[in-house]
Enzyme design. Structure first.
Site, PDB file in Angstrom:
ATOM      1  N   SER A 240     -66.240  -7.762  49.739  1.00 46.19           N
ATOM      2  CA  SER A 240     -66.477  -7.758  51.175  1.00 46.19           C
ATOM      3  C   SER A 240     -65.384  -8.501  51.936  1.00 46.19           C
ATOM      4  O   SER A 240     -64.733  -9.404  51.413  1.00 46.19           O
ATOM      5  CB  SER A 240     -67.830  -8.390  51.477  1.00 46.19           C
ATOM      6  OG  SER A 240     -68.189  -8.198  52.825  1.00 46.19           O
TER       7      SER A 240
ATOM      8  N   HIS B 270     -70.367 -13.887  49.962  1.00 46.83           N
ATOM      9  CA  HIS B 270     -70.613 -12.705  49.132  1.00 46.83           C
ATOM     10  C   HIS B 270     -70.052 -12.886  47.734  1.00 46.83           C
ATOM     11  O   HIS B 270     -70.696 -12.548  46.737  1.00 46.83           O
ATOM     12  CB  HIS B 270     -69.976 -11.463  49.773  1.00 46.83           C
ATOM     13  CG  HIS B 270     -70.937 -10.643  50.574  1.00 46.83           C
ATOM     14  ND1 HIS B 270     -72.010  -9.995  50.027  1.00 46.83           N
ATOM     15  CD2 HIS B 270     -70.969 -10.364  51.896  1.00 46.83           C
ATOM     16  CE1 HIS B 270     -72.671  -9.354  50.969  1.00 46.83           C
ATOM     17  NE2 HIS B 270     -72.069  -9.565  52.119  1.00 46.83           N
TER      18      HIS B 270
ATOM     19  N   GLN C 244     -69.665 -13.783  55.265  1.00 48.50           N
ATOM     20  CA  GLN C 244     -68.972 -12.877  54.352  1.00 48.50           C
ATOM     21  C   GLN C 244     -68.336 -13.621  53.191  1.00 48.50           C
ATOM     22  O   GLN C 244     -68.241 -13.095  52.080  1.00 48.50           O
ATOM     23  CB  GLN C 244     -67.920 -12.069  55.109  1.00 48.50           C
ATOM     24  CG  GLN C 244     -68.503 -11.093  56.108  1.00 48.50           C
ATOM     25  CD  GLN C 244     -69.576 -10.205  55.493  1.00 48.50           C
ATOM     26  OE1 GLN C 244     -69.283  -9.356  54.655  1.00 48.50           O
ATOM     27  NE2 GLN C 244     -70.826 -10.409  55.883  1.00 48.50           N
TER      28      GLN C 244
ATOM     29  N   GLU D 220     -47.308  37.762  52.879  1.00 51.35           N
ATOM     30  CA  GLU D 220     -47.392  36.806  51.774  1.00 51.35           C
ATOM     31  C   GLU D 220     -47.207  37.472  50.413  1.00 51.35           C
ATOM     32  O   GLU D 220     -47.224  36.804  49.384  1.00 51.35           O
ATOM     33  CB  GLU D 220     -48.734  36.061  51.811  1.00 51.35           C
ATOM     34  CG  GLU D 220     -48.826  35.077  52.977  1.00 51.35           C
ATOM     35  CD  GLU D 220     -50.050  34.178  52.899  1.00 51.35           C
ATOM     36  OE1 GLU D 220     -50.053  33.142  53.587  1.00 51.35           O
ATOM     37  OE2 GLU D 220     -51.005  34.503  52.154  1.00 51.35           O
TER      38      GLU D 220
ATOM     39  N   HIS E  17     -55.027  41.652  48.454  1.00 59.03           N
ATOM     40  CA  HIS E  17     -55.711  41.152  49.647  1.00 59.03           C
ATOM     41  C   HIS E  17     -55.664  42.200  50.762  1.00 59.03           C
ATOM     42  O   HIS E  17     -56.659  42.461  51.447  1.00 59.03           O
ATOM     43  CB  HIS E  17     -55.032  39.861  50.156  1.00 59.03           C
ATOM     44  CG  HIS E  17     -55.414  38.624  49.401  1.00 59.03           C
ATOM     45  ND1 HIS E  17     -55.087  38.432  48.080  1.00 59.03           N
ATOM     46  CD2 HIS E  17     -56.092  37.499  49.797  1.00 59.03           C
ATOM     47  CE1 HIS E  17     -55.534  37.251  47.690  1.00 59.03           C
ATOM     48  NE2 HIS E  17     -56.152  36.662  48.712  1.00 59.03           N
TER      49      HIS E  17
ATOM     50  N   GLU F  47     -62.870  -4.139  56.927  1.00 64.23           N
ATOM     51  CA  GLU F  47     -64.179  -3.534  56.669  1.00 64.23           C
ATOM     52  C   GLU F  47     -65.100  -3.823  57.846  1.00 64.23           C
ATOM     53  O   GLU F  47     -65.716  -2.921  58.415  1.00 64.23           O
ATOM     54  CB  GLU F  47     -64.763  -4.111  55.383  1.00 64.23           C
ATOM     55  CG  GLU F  47     -66.166  -3.615  55.070  1.00 64.23           C
ATOM     56  CD  GLU F  47     -66.835  -4.378  53.953  1.00 64.23           C
ATOM     57  OE1 GLU F  47     -67.821  -3.871  53.394  1.00 64.23           O
ATOM     58  OE2 GLU F  47     -66.397  -5.514  53.637  1.00 64.23           O
ATOM     59  N   HIS F  48     -65.209  -5.096  58.216  1.00 63.82           N
ATOM     60  CA  HIS F  48     -66.000  -5.526  59.376  1.00 63.82           C
ATOM     61  C   HIS F  48     -65.054  -6.153  60.394  1.00 63.82           C
ATOM     62  O   HIS F  48     -64.197  -6.961  60.027  1.00 63.82           O
ATOM     63  CB  HIS F  48     -67.039  -6.574  58.979  1.00 63.82           C
ATOM     64  CG  HIS F  48     -67.950  -6.163  57.856  1.00 63.82           C
ATOM     65  ND1 HIS F  48     -67.763  -6.591  56.552  1.00 63.82           N
ATOM     66  CD2 HIS F  48     -69.035  -5.360  57.839  1.00 63.82           C
ATOM     67  CE1 HIS F  48     -68.712  -6.080  55.790  1.00 63.82           C
ATOM     68  NE2 HIS F  48     -69.496  -5.325  56.548  1.00 63.82           N
TER      69      HIS F  48
ATOM     70  N   ASP G  98     -75.407  -5.715  58.425  1.00 63.03           N
ATOM     71  CA  ASP G  98     -75.695  -5.808  56.993  1.00 63.03           C
ATOM     72  C   ASP G  98     -77.142  -5.461  56.684  1.00 63.03           C
ATOM     73  O   ASP G  98     -77.443  -4.973  55.597  1.00 63.03           O
ATOM     74  CB  ASP G  98     -75.416  -7.235  56.493  1.00 63.03           C
ATOM     75  CG  ASP G  98     -73.990  -7.410  56.005  1.00 63.03           C
ATOM     76  OD1 ASP G  98     -73.256  -6.407  55.937  1.00 63.03           O
ATOM     77  OD2 ASP G  98     -73.613  -8.552  55.691  1.00 63.03           O
TER      78      ASP G  98
ATOM     79  N   ASN H  46     -67.929  -4.861  42.729  1.00 58.22           N
ATOM     80  CA  ASN H  46     -66.752  -5.704  42.562  1.00 58.22           C
ATOM     81  C   ASN H  46     -65.518  -4.854  42.273  1.00 58.22           C
ATOM     82  O   ASN H  46     -65.568  -3.624  42.315  1.00 58.22           O
ATOM     83  CB  ASN H  46     -66.989  -6.745  41.461  1.00 58.22           C
ATOM     84  CG  ASN H  46     -67.275  -6.098  40.110  1.00 58.22           C
ATOM     85  OD1 ASN H  46     -66.911  -4.948  39.842  1.00 58.22           O
ATOM     86  ND2 ASN H  46     -67.927  -6.842  39.235  1.00 58.22           N
TER      87      ASN H  46
ATOM     88  N   GLN I 119     -70.036   0.329  33.123  1.00 52.83           N
ATOM     89  CA  GLN I 119     -70.835   1.215  32.273  1.00 52.83           C
ATOM     90  C   GLN I 119     -71.845   2.033  33.074  1.00 52.83           C
ATOM     91  O   GLN I 119     -72.168   3.172  32.706  1.00 52.83           O
ATOM     92  CB  GLN I 119     -71.535   0.427  31.162  1.00 52.83           C
ATOM     93  CG  GLN I 119     -72.536  -0.619  31.614  1.00 52.83           C
ATOM     94  CD  GLN I 119     -71.925  -1.984  31.824  1.00 52.83           C
ATOM     95  OE1 GLN I 119     -70.743  -2.104  32.110  1.00 52.83           O
ATOM     96  NE2 GLN I 119     -72.722  -3.036  31.688  1.00 52.83           N
TER      97      GLN I 119
ATOM     98  N   TYR J   8     -75.318   2.992  43.275  1.00 57.72           N
ATOM     99  CA  TYR J   8     -75.010   1.753  42.570  1.00 57.72           C
ATOM    100  C   TYR J   8     -75.353   0.584  43.478  1.00 57.72           C
ATOM    101  O   TYR J   8     -74.829   0.480  44.592  1.00 57.72           O
ATOM    102  CB  TYR J   8     -73.535   1.669  42.160  1.00 57.72           C
ATOM    103  CG  TYR J   8     -73.280   0.411  41.361  1.00 57.72           C
ATOM    104  CD1 TYR J   8     -73.605   0.369  40.014  1.00 57.72           C
ATOM    105  CD2 TYR J   8     -72.807  -0.738  41.964  1.00 57.72           C
ATOM    106  CE1 TYR J   8     -73.448  -0.787  39.277  1.00 57.72           C
ATOM    107  CE2 TYR J   8     -72.650  -1.913  41.241  1.00 57.72           C
ATOM    108  CZ  TYR J   8     -72.963  -1.927  39.898  1.00 57.72           C
ATOM    109  OH  TYR J   8     -72.823  -3.082  39.175  1.00 57.72           O
TER     110      TYR J   8
END
Length: 428
Positions: free
Chosen positions: A233, A258, A255, A410, A415, A322-323, A356, A209, A186, A124
């Protein structure tokens, strides 16, 4: 930007909150669209693309002719820049390749691990006001190294129904197999369920987003994996009075531009430095083409004075950026002590923009505090680890009793029997 001085730890839980809507407020919309796409396929995709992007067109794959024409429109200098960035990204991600790991855990018991590529992946790529062709490189280049067979790319078109030339050029450069003019919720739903045109994938990658982030999380309920929750971001800078205020302000604004829901934070042990950065932000933001967007993001951002280094580090780890940029005399303290961050940038001459675009590290990173548990995209994101084992007769004699005793304890008799029947034959 709001200035906060020596916040007490009790207030940190509020300070680390991002300016995003709650999942509950978004999820109803995401669930509705997912159900529609699952039921109606392309018709639903077309409806929501018309509604959200203003483009009423049938869902179709971008043609080779479109890709070729778009590539010819990209200036030669930019093509070279994209190729240079791709080379650095490939160099860094190829270095992450791991050979087969093989070990004999005990005589006759051989175990090993091998990597296999995820066969079908969906990429994406955010579009809209800033088509991020750099994200194509960050996702498709390592996927190509990993050997993923099918790479589907979805990205929203602009109001003219066109995908940015640079996105199409970068996609063909990195071996993307199919491209679609579909964005938003979608697009994630289409890659989750598949439609008459768009194939279902096994794992979805890419930032977006708030709606895209929630859509990716919903996709996991339908058996599709995702890279991580990667939403709006964010950047946190720690700087003292040895840093360059103009540089720090430029990083914060890089940033902030963004999106309106981005967040930037400065933590410093110097009141005077905070004042300098604030003044620089006012000066630099005035001439930005995306001034309106950056100003909105700045409203959600903070300048925080924390006198003590350890308290500052504790706050940063609580925030989990994140950064994370460190520009301070005591940089090693923060570099060694950081445990929660997507990517770290050290020193006056390491702008976040380098990561980036072109330094080689990946810019698809966990946001909203998810760096406490998630890594950014790397080569392993596109691979699966499969374990293998082979046991000889002697090996089963060596390990068999251990298995029998544990299985019996067990209460799993079948087994135990699976070992006992073999041991009986070996011993007879």
């Amino acid at each position: 930007m709001q200035i906060i001085k020596n916040p007490n730890r009790a207030s940190w839980s509020e300070l680390v909150k991002r300016p995003t809507q709650s999942v509950d407020s978004i999820e109803a919309t995401v669930v509705q669209i997912f159900k529609d796409v699952k039921r109606n396929g392309n018709l639903a995709i077309q409806k929501y693309t018309a509604l959200f992007d203003g483009i009423d067109a049938e869902v179709s794959e971008v043609s080779e002719a479109e890709i070729s024409a778009a590539s010819q429109q990209v200036p030669k200098e930019l093509k070279e820049a994209i190729k240079n960035a791709k080379q650095n990204i490939e160099t860094f991600h190829k270095a992450q390749e791991i050979d087969k790991i093989e070990v004999q855990t005990m005589p006759g018991v051989q175990c090993w691990q091998e990597k296999r590529p995820i066969e079908k992946i969906g990429l994406y790529i955010p579009g809209g006001t800033a088509p991020l062709f750099s994200t194509v490189l960050m996702l498709a280049a390592p996927a190509q190294i990993a050997g993923c067979k099918e790479m589907i790319l979805c990205t929203p078109p602009n109001r003219q129904g066109v995908i940015a030339n640079e996105i199409l050029y970068a996609a063909q450069l990195c071996g993307v197999t199919k491209i679609y003019k579909v964005g938003g919720i979608q697009a994630i739903a289409a890659m989750t369920f598949g439609t008459e045109t768009i194939s279902q994938v096994y794992k979805i990658f890419g930032p977006g987003n708030q709606f895209v982030t929630v859509a990716k999380q919903l996709a996991t309920k339908y058996g599709v994996a995702i890279d991580m929750p990667a939403g709006p971001s964010e950047l946190l800078v720690y700087a003292d009075d040895s840093a360059n205020a103009a540089y720090v302000a430029s990083d914060l604004l890089s940033q902030a531009e963004h999106g309106t829901d981005s967040q930037v934070v400065l933590v410093s042990n110097s009141d005077s430095f905070i004042a300098k950065v604030k003044a620089e932000i006012v000066e630099q933001i005035a001439v930005l083409p995306r001034k309106t967007i950056a100003e909105k993001a700045i409203e959600n951002s903070k300048l925080i004075f924390i006198a003590d280094d350890q308290a500052a580090l504790d706050f940063i780890n609580s925030y989990g950026p994140e950064h994370f940029i460190v520009c301070a005399k005591n940089e090693s303290f923060f570099v060694q002590g950081i445990t929660n961050a997507g990517s770290v940038f050290i020193g006056d001459y390491t702008p976040e923009s380098a990561g980036d675009y072109a330094s080689g590290t990946n810019h698809t990173l966990p946001t909203n505090g998810f760096s406490k548990a998630y890594s950014g995209v790397n080569l392993d994101s596109f691979l699966k680890s499969i374990t293998f084992q082979k046991i000889t007769k002697q090996g089963l004699l060596n390990i068999g009793e251990t298995i029998e005793l544990m299985a019996a304890a067990e209460g799993l008799q079948a087994h135990k029997n699976a070992v006992s029947i073999r041991l009986k034959d070996i011993k007879s």
